[in-house]
Design a protein around this motif. Structure first.
Motif, PDB file in Angstrom:
ATOM      1  N   ASN A 286     -48.975 -22.706  16.193  1.00 60.40           N
ATOM      2  CA  ASN A 286     -47.879 -23.170  15.342  1.00 60.40           C
ATOM      3  C   ASN A 286     -46.665 -22.246  15.439  1.00 60.40           C
ATOM      4  O   ASN A 286     -46.806 -21.033  15.568  1.00 60.40           O
ATOM      5  CB  ASN A 286     -48.324 -23.226  13.878  1.00 60.40           C
ATOM      6  CG  ASN A 286     -49.443 -24.226  13.656  1.00 60.40           C
ATOM      7  OD1 ASN A 286     -49.551 -25.216  14.378  1.00 60.40           O
ATOM      8  ND2 ASN A 286     -50.287 -23.957  12.673  1.00 60.40           N
ATOM      9  N   PRO A 287     -45.449 -22.809  15.384  1.00 62.42           N
ATOM     10  CA  PRO A 287     -44.242 -21.966  15.393  1.00 62.42           C
ATOM     11  C   PRO A 287     -44.127 -21.205  14.075  1.00 62.42           C
ATOM     12  O   PRO A 287     -44.712 -21.594  13.061  1.00 62.42           O
ATOM     13  CB  PRO A 287     -43.106 -22.986  15.546  1.00 62.42           C
ATOM     14  CG  PRO A 287     -43.656 -24.255  14.962  1.00 62.42           C
ATOM     15  CD  PRO A 287     -45.126 -24.251  15.302  1.00 62.42           C
ATOM     16  N   THR A 288     -43.378 -20.122  14.084  1.00 62.68           N
ATOM     17  CA  THR A 288     -43.138 -19.352  12.868  1.00 62.68           C
ATOM     18  C   THR A 288     -42.441 -20.230  11.831  1.00 62.68           C
ATOM     19  O   THR A 288     -41.478 -20.931  12.141  1.00 62.68           O
ATOM     20  CB  THR A 288     -42.255 -18.137  13.174  1.00 62.68           C
ATOM     21  OG1 THR A 288     -42.869 -17.371  14.207  1.00 62.68           O
ATOM     22  CG2 THR A 288     -42.066 -17.270  11.947  1.00 62.68           C
ATOM     23  N   SER A 289     -42.940 -20.194  10.596  1.00 60.55           N
ATOM     24  CA  SER A 289     -42.342 -21.027   9.545  1.00 60.55           C
ATOM     25  C   SER A 289     -42.391 -20.306   8.210  1.00 60.55           C
ATOM     26  O   SER A 289     -43.167 -19.364   8.020  1.00 60.55           O
ATOM     27  CB  SER A 289     -43.076 -22.376   9.436  1.00 60.55           C
ATOM     28  OG  SER A 289     -44.420 -22.179   9.032  1.00 60.55           O
ATOM     29  N   ALA A 290     -41.561 -20.750   7.295  1.00 59.26           N
ATOM     30  CA  ALA A 290     -41.545 -20.198   5.939  1.00 59.26           C
ATOM     31  C   ALA A 290     -40.992 -21.251   4.991  1.00 59.26           C
ATOM     32  O   ALA A 290     -40.088 -22.013   5.345  1.00 59.26           O
ATOM     33  CB  ALA A 290     -40.697 -18.933   5.876  1.00 59.26           C
ATOM     34  N   THR A 291     -41.540 -21.295   3.803  1.00 55.87           N
ATOM     35  CA  THR A 291     -41.059 -22.202   2.756  1.00 55.87           C
ATOM     36  C   THR A 291     -40.724 -21.371   1.524  1.00 55.87           C
ATOM     37  O   THR A 291     -41.539 -20.566   1.077  1.00 55.87           O
ATOM     38  CB  THR A 291     -42.116 -23.256   2.410  1.00 55.87           C
ATOM     39  OG1 THR A 291     -42.408 -24.038   3.577  1.00 55.87           O
ATOM     40  CG2 THR A 291     -41.610 -24.187   1.315  1.00 55.87           C
ATOM     41  N   PHE A 292     -39.524 -21.567   0.973  1.00 56.80           N
ATOM     42  CA  PHE A 292     -39.072 -20.753  -0.139  1.00 56.80           C
ATOM     43  C   PHE A 292     -38.084 -21.553  -0.988  1.00 56.80           C
ATOM     44  O   PHE A 292     -37.597 -22.620  -0.571  1.00 56.80           O
ATOM     45  CB  PHE A 292     -38.417 -19.462   0.357  1.00 56.80           C
ATOM     46  CG  PHE A 292     -37.334 -19.689   1.380  1.00 56.80           C
ATOM     47  CD1 PHE A 292     -35.999 -19.775   1.018  1.00 56.80           C
ATOM     48  CD2 PHE A 292     -37.662 -19.836   2.725  1.00 56.80           C
ATOM     49  CE1 PHE A 292     -35.003 -20.001   1.958  1.00 56.80           C
ATOM     50  CE2 PHE A 292     -36.667 -20.055   3.683  1.00 56.80           C
ATOM     51  CZ  PHE A 292     -35.343 -20.135   3.297  1.00 56.80           C
ATOM     52  N   ILE A 293     -37.796 -21.052  -2.168  1.00 57.03           N
ATOM     53  CA  ILE A 293     -36.844 -21.697  -3.076  1.00 57.03           C
ATOM     54  C   ILE A 293     -35.496 -21.002  -2.939  1.00 57.03           C
ATOM     55  O   ILE A 293     -35.366 -19.804  -3.194  1.00 57.03           O
ATOM     56  CB  ILE A 293     -37.337 -21.630  -4.534  1.00 57.03           C
ATOM     57  CG1 ILE A 293     -38.693 -22.332  -4.669  1.00 57.03           C
ATOM     58  CG2 ILE A 293     -36.311 -22.253  -5.478  1.00 57.03           C
ATOM     59  CD1 ILE A 293     -39.341 -22.143  -6.030  1.00 57.03           C
ATOM     60  N   PHE A 294     -34.481 -21.763  -2.522  1.00 54.08           N
ATOM     61  CA  PHE A 294     -33.131 -21.228  -2.301  1.00 54.08           C
ATOM     62  C   PHE A 294     -32.192 -21.935  -3.273  1.00 54.08           C
ATOM     63  O   PHE A 294     -31.502 -22.889  -2.936  1.00 54.08           O
ATOM     64  CB  PHE A 294     -32.733 -21.502  -0.847  1.00 54.08           C
ATOM     65  CG  PHE A 294     -31.596 -20.642  -0.343  1.00 54.08           C
ATOM     66  CD1 PHE A 294     -30.959 -19.708  -1.140  1.00 54.08           C
ATOM     67  CD2 PHE A 294     -31.162 -20.775   0.975  1.00 54.08           C
ATOM     68  CE1 PHE A 294     -29.927 -18.924  -0.662  1.00 54.08           C
ATOM     69  CE2 PHE A 294     -30.122 -19.996   1.476  1.00 54.08           C
ATOM     70  CZ  PHE A 294     -29.506 -19.069   0.651  1.00 54.08           C
TER      71      PHE A 294
ATOM     72  N   ASN B 262     -33.988 -27.690  -3.759  1.00 49.29           N
ATOM     73  CA  ASN B 262     -33.872 -26.244  -3.575  1.00 49.29           C
ATOM     74  C   ASN B 262     -35.013 -25.650  -2.754  1.00 49.29           C
ATOM     75  O   ASN B 262     -35.012 -24.464  -2.443  1.00 49.29           O
ATOM     76  CB  ASN B 262     -33.816 -25.548  -4.946  1.00 49.29           C
ATOM     77  CG  ASN B 262     -32.491 -25.790  -5.655  1.00 49.29           C
ATOM     78  OD1 ASN B 262     -31.452 -25.893  -5.003  1.00 49.29           O
ATOM     79  ND2 ASN B 262     -32.513 -25.883  -6.985  1.00 49.29           N
ATOM     80  N   ASN B 263     -36.018 -26.485  -2.424  1.00 46.52           N
ATOM     81  CA  ASN B 263     -37.114 -26.032  -1.578  1.00 46.52           C
ATOM     82  C   ASN B 263     -36.708 -26.169  -0.116  1.00 46.52           C
ATOM     83  O   ASN B 263     -36.353 -27.252   0.339  1.00 46.52           O
ATOM     84  CB  ASN B 263     -38.379 -26.851  -1.844  1.00 46.52           C
ATOM     85  CG  ASN B 263     -39.037 -26.469  -3.156  1.00 46.52           C
ATOM     86  OD1 ASN B 263     -39.654 -25.416  -3.263  1.00 46.52           O
ATOM     87  ND2 ASN B 263     -38.895 -27.327  -4.157  1.00 46.52           N
ATOM     88  N   ILE B 264     -36.781 -25.053   0.601  1.00 48.66           N
ATOM     89  CA  ILE B 264     -36.360 -25.013   2.000  1.00 48.66           C
ATOM     90  C   ILE B 264     -37.549 -24.611   2.877  1.00 48.66           C
ATOM     91  O   ILE B 264     -38.248 -23.636   2.583  1.00 48.66           O
ATOM     92  CB  ILE B 264     -35.223 -23.991   2.209  1.00 48.66           C
ATOM     93  CG1 ILE B 264     -33.995 -24.353   1.372  1.00 48.66           C
ATOM     94  CG2 ILE B 264     -34.868 -23.865   3.685  1.00 48.66           C
ATOM     95  CD1 ILE B 264     -33.213 -25.525   1.871  1.00 48.66           C
TER      96      ILE B 264
END
Length: 573
Positions: free
Chosen positions: A209-217, A306-308
């Motif tokens: 899997n490619p590098t990923s991240a989920t965060f609230i911005f 706001n979830n990215i």
């Protein structure tokens, strides 16, 4: 062994151009690769962590991670201590069994072997691999005064069966292993983990899997549309959300700084000391107004309010900031501290390079140097991509950038580290330095006079070095060259150009002269029989030189290089 696990092993071995041998050894290699990939965010060679059979003390794989780097030599520990001013250690131990059940006797043997590994007076017989890792470990423990905290220790026992949480006997053995290791008073945390075929399969699939991240911005503004840029935002992220971008689920810092040009300069760097002082002061919130912030470039984004979620991303500016923040990750007082963040989404490599240069105007490195470094790396990757046929290789400019590409044979990937080592050995005649003092060479890369990645260098010499490295690795893999010579592979590479041609190359910036020098050697390396004869001759010279390849200190000395070169000159006359 179930059909799915067998297929995953075949998939890995095909991607590594590795021949399957027997189910037990193949499963061990597979588990070592999958487990360490889940704990370590950079590209590595699973052979280097796989323990040879016989006197292995019940251990199949060992990885020692120091300050986020997988180490294979004591001198690498010195380099990291000198750069960072501290040591942060994680030990990884793996035992893999093809049996469809968890055997308490085999588990006891594994756990006892790990405890004996750390014993001041070990009782079990050790093979060469166990001895090597134990010596590195002892050296690390002798530097305990530089620990930020005691090491972490993770033990993975893997079976092809199913993990049964209700099996009280197996659970008792697992918990007892942690208690026994805890009596050594060496570790901050000890985790003994059981993995069945389903769990180890998930770890392996995750490597693709490619590098990923989920965060609230939440606190962001959308910037105006620009040609070549899909979306872009500017705002501030609280540290508790920024953590998700730079820290993985195992509390390790992610490998997302490859496009940053400058690696982490360590805690002793004056700028980083200043950042740390602000974070450790009574007013850490001043950080958001004193710091220039972080620039992130992603290939893909999936926003939902706001979830990215971002994919295949790099922090192109903010490597120093991110690493210092990582050091303070457990300080709950800075969780709400705001970090200025610029997020840019583009698949255009030229735009990515422009962003890297424009956001990296540190006084310690000139803008023209940044441009040259960025362009050189990008163009070197393109040069590799221009080669077709059996000589096709992939230059990995960014760590694990080819992980999700199933068309890429992973053994054909040339990392930046191996590129530097092979080029330096073949064209600068210093295999003794890349064997042990790699950090010294890397620190000079990008500086004037470093002799590596100079802006006017022709790419053919780098590709030649990469191809020679790959061909030699393949000969080790097939058994044509005895693997006992792996420890001196860069000394073997040093002899390649000398044995393949009588020509000498003086100017690495002349296209005509470089091609005249490289083309005949490339022709040899693209002929299987000639390649085998070339490397066998190199090994013969090393044997006849009388150097002791088992003397670990001698291998690090210029005397070893001189001894081999003198024998080559003697044979050539």
């Amino acid at each position: 062994m179930d059909r799915i696990t067998k297929q995953l092993i075949t998939d890995l071995f095909n991607s590594q151009e590795k021949s399957e041998t027997n189910p037990s050894d193949d499963f061990e290699y597979f588990c070592n690769y999958a487990v360490l990939s889940s704990e370590y965010n950079k590209t590595f060679d699973a052979d280097t962590i796989t323990i040879g059979s016989g006197d292995d003390t019940g251990i199949d794989g060992i990885g020692i991670i120091v300050n986020g780097h997988l180490v294979e030599d004591q001198n690498e520990v010195d380099d990291l201590l000198d750069s960072n001013g501290y040591l942060e250690i994680t030990y990884i131990f793996v035992q893999a069994k093809t049996s469809s059940s968890f055997d308490s006797a085999e588990m006891h043997k594994f756990y006892f072997g790990v405890k004996d590994f750390f014993a001041e007076n070990p009782t079990m017989r050790r093979n060469e691999d166990i001895t090597k890792f134990a010596e590195i470990s002892n050296y690390i423990l002798d530097n305990a005064s530089h620990f930020r905290e005691n090491p972490k220790c993770k033990l993975f026992y893997v079976s092809t069966g199913v993990v049964n949480a209700e099996d009280t006997t197996i659970e008792a053995v697992r918990l007892d292993s942690e208690k026994q290791l805890d009596t050594l008073n060496l570790f901050e945390r000890i985790n003994s983990i059981l993995l069945g075929s389903n769990e180890i399969g998930k770890l392996y699939r995750k490597t693709k899997n490619p590098t990923s991240a989920t965060f609230i911005f939440s606190n962001k503004v959308t910037l105006n549309e620009t040609d070549g840029i899909n979306q872009s935002y500017y705002g501030v992220l609280p540290f508790k959300e920024f953590k998700k971008i730079i820290i993985d689920s195992n509390d390790n810092i992610k490998s997302v700084f490859d496009d940053n040009v400058r690696d982490f300069q360590g805690s002793n760097n004056p700028v980083n000391k200043s950042i740390a002082e602000t974070l450790g002061s009574e007013t850490p919130n001043l950080f958001s107004v004193l710091n220039n912030g972080v620039t992130i470039v992603a290939s893909t984004i999936k926003p939902s309010g706001n979830n990215i979620s971002i994919f295949d991303y790099q922090i192109v500016n903010g490597c120093q900031t991110s690493n210092v923040l990582f050091e303070y990750r457990n300080d709950s007082e800075i969780d709400e501290m705001e970090i200025p963040v610029r997020l840019i989404v583009t698949e255009d490599e030229d735009i990515k390079s422009q962003i890297t240069v424009s956001t990296n105007n540190q006084t310690a490195i000139k803008k023209e140097q940044l441009t040259a470094m960025s362009d050189f790396q990008k163009n070197l990757e393109l040069y590799y991509n221009s080669i077709e046929g059996d000589g096709r290789l992939y230059y990995e400019r960014r760590a694990k950038q080819y992980n999700s590409d199933r068309t890429v044979v992973k053994r054909r990937i040339v990392t930046v580290s191996n590129q530097i080592k092979s080029f330096s050995s073949m064209f600068l005649n210093n295999p003794h330095m890349v064997t042990s003092y790699y950090g010294t060479i890397v620190k000079k890369v990008g500086e004037s006079g470093s002799s590596i990645f100079e802006k006017d260098h022709q790419f053919a010499t780098y590709y030649l070095a990469g191809l020679a490295f790959y061909r030699l690795d393949s000969l080790f893999n097939s058994g044509v060259i005895d693997t006992k010579y792996k420890k001196i592979k860069f000394f073997i590479l040093m002899l390649v150009t000398k044995l393949a041609t009588d020509e000498k190359i003086q100017h690495l910036n002349s296209k005509r002269l470089v091609e005249k020098f490289c083309d005949p050697i490339l022709a040899i390396l693209n002929d299987q029989t000639k390649t085998e004869n070339l490397f066998k001759e190199a090994v013969k010279i090393i044997d006849e030189s009388g150097v002791d390849i088992n003397d670990k200190q001698f291998v690090k000395s210029k005397s070893m290089t001189d001894g081999i070169l003198n024998k080559w000159k003697e044979n050539a006359t």
